[in-house]
Design an enzyme around this catalytic site. Structure first.
Site, PDB file in Angstrom:
ATOM      1  N   ASN A 202       0.873  -1.177   0.000  1.00 48.21           N
ATOM      2  CA  ASN A 202       0.000   0.000   0.000  1.00 48.21           C
ATOM      3  C   ASN A 202       0.909   1.225   0.000  1.00 48.21           C
ATOM      4  O   ASN A 202       1.499   1.565   1.030  1.00 48.21           O
ATOM      5  CB  ASN A 202      -0.890  -0.032   1.261  1.00 48.21           C
ATOM      6  CG  ASN A 202      -1.741   1.214   1.386  1.00 48.21           C
ATOM      7  OD1 ASN A 202      -1.769   2.059   0.487  1.00 48.21           O
ATOM      8  ND2 ASN A 202      -2.448   1.340   2.507  1.00 48.21           N
TER       9      ASN A 202
ATOM     10  N   LYS B 207       0.147   4.227  -0.310  1.00 47.91           N
ATOM     11  CA  LYS B 207      -0.509   5.406   0.299  1.00 47.91           C
ATOM     12  C   LYS B 207      -0.275   6.642  -0.583  1.00 47.91           C
ATOM     13  O   LYS B 207      -0.219   6.499  -1.805  1.00 47.91           O
ATOM     14  CB  LYS B 207      -0.035   5.588   1.748  1.00 47.91           C
ATOM     15  CG  LYS B 207      -0.257   4.307   2.565  1.00 47.91           C
ATOM     16  CD  LYS B 207      -0.078   4.487   4.054  1.00 47.91           C
ATOM     17  CE  LYS B 207      -0.298   3.160   4.770  1.00 47.91           C
ATOM     18  NZ  LYS B 207      -0.185   3.238   6.223  1.00 47.91           N
TER      19      LYS B 207
ATOM     20  N   HIS C 152      -9.543   1.082   5.020  1.00 47.83           N
ATOM     21  CA  HIS C 152      -8.277   1.313   5.721  1.00 47.83           C
ATOM     22  C   HIS C 152      -8.523   2.272   6.886  1.00 47.83           C
ATOM     23  O   HIS C 152      -9.337   3.187   6.783  1.00 47.83           O
ATOM     24  CB  HIS C 152      -7.232   1.891   4.760  1.00 47.83           C
ATOM     25  CG  HIS C 152      -5.855   1.859   5.330  1.00 47.83           C
ATOM     26  ND1 HIS C 152      -5.431   2.788   6.250  1.00 47.83           N
ATOM     27  CD2 HIS C 152      -4.831   1.001   5.140  1.00 47.83           C
ATOM     28  CE1 HIS C 152      -4.174   2.482   6.589  1.00 47.83           C
ATOM     29  NE2 HIS C 152      -3.796   1.409   5.927  1.00 47.83           N
TER      30      HIS C 152
ATOM     31  N   GLU D  38      -6.911   4.682   7.943  1.00 48.68           N
ATOM     32  CA  GLU D  38      -6.694   6.103   7.625  1.00 48.68           C
ATOM     33  C   GLU D  38      -7.936   6.697   6.976  1.00 48.68           C
ATOM     34  O   GLU D  38      -8.272   7.860   7.181  1.00 48.68           O
ATOM     35  CB  GLU D  38      -5.452   6.250   6.731  1.00 48.68           C
ATOM     36  CG  GLU D  38      -4.176   6.001   7.543  1.00 48.68           C
ATOM     37  CD  GLU D  38      -3.029   5.383   6.781  1.00 48.68           C
ATOM     38  OE1 GLU D  38      -3.027   5.413   5.537  1.00 48.68           O
ATOM     39  OE2 GLU D  38      -2.115   4.847   7.451  1.00 48.68           O
TER      40      GLU D  38
ATOM     41  N   GLU E 123      -5.278  -4.911  10.615  1.00 47.75           N
ATOM     42  CA  GLU E 123      -4.285  -3.863  10.820  1.00 47.75           C
ATOM     43  C   GLU E 123      -4.579  -3.148  12.135  1.00 47.75           C
ATOM     44  O   GLU E 123      -5.419  -2.238  12.171  1.00 47.75           O
ATOM     45  CB  GLU E 123      -4.336  -2.850   9.670  1.00 47.75           C
ATOM     46  CG  GLU E 123      -4.024  -3.424   8.307  1.00 47.75           C
ATOM     47  CD  GLU E 123      -3.442  -2.373   7.373  1.00 47.75           C
ATOM     48  OE1 GLU E 123      -2.422  -2.674   6.752  1.00 47.75           O
ATOM     49  OE2 GLU E 123      -3.978  -1.256   7.289  1.00 47.75           O
TER      50      GLU E 123
ATOM     51  N   GLY F 209       2.568   2.374  10.870  1.00 47.77           N
ATOM     52  CA  GLY F 209       3.531   3.464  10.720  1.00 47.77           C
ATOM     53  C   GLY F 209       4.222   3.860  12.018  1.00 47.77           C
ATOM     54  O   GLY F 209       4.867   4.900  12.093  1.00 47.77           O
TER      55      GLY F 209
ATOM     56  N   SER G  33       3.500  -2.057  10.492  1.00 46.38           N
ATOM     57  CA  SER G  33       4.951  -2.144  10.734  1.00 46.38           C
ATOM     58  C   SER G  33       5.530  -3.510  10.420  1.00 46.38           C
ATOM     59  O   SER G  33       6.440  -3.983  11.103  1.00 46.38           O
ATOM     60  CB  SER G  33       5.281  -1.732  12.183  1.00 46.38           C
ATOM     61  OG  SER G  33       4.911  -0.393  12.404  1.00 46.38           O
TER      62      SER G  33
HETATM   63  P1  13P Z   1       3.063   0.392   7.783  1.00 49.65           P
HETATM   64  O1  13P Z   1       3.593  -0.885   7.188  1.00 49.65           O
HETATM   65  O2  13P Z   1       3.779   1.611   7.327  1.00 49.65           O
HETATM   66  O3  13P Z   1       2.909   0.301   9.269  1.00 49.65           O
HETATM   67  O4  13P Z   1       1.557   0.561   7.199  1.00 49.65           O
HETATM   68  C1  13P Z   1       0.690  -0.498   7.254  1.00 49.65           C
HETATM   69  C2  13P Z   1      -0.518  -0.145   6.480  1.00 49.65           C
HETATM   70  O5  13P Z   1      -1.268   0.739   6.853  1.00 49.65           O
HETATM   71  C3  13P Z   1      -0.774  -0.873   5.237  1.00 49.65           C
HETATM   72  O6  13P Z   1      -2.043  -0.614   4.748  1.00 49.65           O
END
Ligand code: 13P
Length: 256
Positions: free
Chosen positions: A11, A13, A97, A99, A169, A175, A215
């Site tokens: 992803n 982003k 997601h 976010e 997740e 992150g 992560s």
């Molecule tokens: P990270 O791997 O940066 O923690 O992000 C995970 C994520 O949100 C994948 O959709």
């Protein structure tokens, strides 16, 4: 050996211009574009879908998007439809997601509309679920995950269910560099599979892949990917560089 093929999805982003996305996709294709042991998906921003699709053409690496709108067309400024994604040969889409839930106030009901529209349009939804730190600390992890999962999958038929991918997740692990322990992750993955069994029956539940996201890095991936109910990863930060992403694909291939 798991009955499910491992899946590693990147992803990206809101990262990478079209030129940067093409360069990364080229590195990925030249390293793993012919292998078939692990399913590999990259999800660039909308602006790079077409250019990345051209790079992936003829390889085993598949294209995904990070979001979609449930309506087929119309006055939805700034939005993109399932058919528009399919026109670039996108095969998957990340939905729900955290976010998007947090910053764009997406509800389970709205996410569910997207899941249904995607399945009807032959786009594989990667439905994300996961608790915040506060929810984990107050002991409501499983309840939150259950609500998001059942809400997101409302109305999905047994026939369609095997096309769905779930991504667990934990929001506190995204992150942050704070990865869930293998026990924490496996516990929730097993719980999700039990819920899928109740919704669709055990045979179908055994076919649905459940990814871990938050992560995930080459260092912690082997242990996570070795868990019985962890069928791959949804990778953020470590998917932005070819080396770490390829190491994750190799880690998934190494799990027997
Ligand atoms: P990270 O791997 O940066 O923690 O992000 C995970 C994520 O949100 C994948 O959709």
């Amino acid at each position: 050996m798991s009955p499910r093929k491992k899946l590693i999805a990147g992803n990206w982003k809101m990262n990478k211009t079209s030129a940067d996305a093409v360069a990364l996709a080229q590195e990925i294709v030249s390293a793993v574009g012919k292998q078939t042991e692990v399913d590999v998906v990259v999800c660039p921003p909308y602006t790079s879908l077409e250019s990345v699709a051209k790079v992936l053409d003829g390889s085993t690496v598949k294209l995904g998007a990070q979001n979609v709108h449930p309506e087929a067309s119309g006055a939805y400024t700034g939005e993109i439809s399932v058919a528009m994604l399919r026109a670039f040969f996108a095969s998957s889409v990340i939905l729900g997601h955290s976010e998007r839930r947090t910053y764009f106030k997406e509800t389970d009901a709205f996410i569910n509309q997207k899941v249904i529209a995607s399945l009807k349009g032959q786009l594989r939804p990667i439905l994300c679920v996961g608790e915040t730190l506060g929810e984990r600390e107050s002991g409501s992890t499983l309840r939150v995950v259950q609500t998001q999962l059942e809400g997101g999958l409302e109305g999905v038929s047994k026939d369609m269910a095997t096309s769905v991918v779930i991504a667990y997740e934990p929001v506190w692990a995204i992150g942050t560099g704070k990865v869930a322990t293998t026990e924490q992750a496996q516990e929730v993955h097993a719980f999700i599979r039990t819920l899928l069994g109740k919704l669709f029956g055990e045979t179908i539940a055994q076919k649905i892949r459940i990814l871990y996201g938050g992560s995930m890095k080459p260092q912690n991936a082997p242990e996570l990917l070795a868990q019985k109910d962890i069928d791959g990863g949804l990778i953020g930060g470590a998917s932005l560089e070819a080396r770490s992403f390829l190491d994750l694909v190799n880690a998934a291939a190494a799990v027997k």
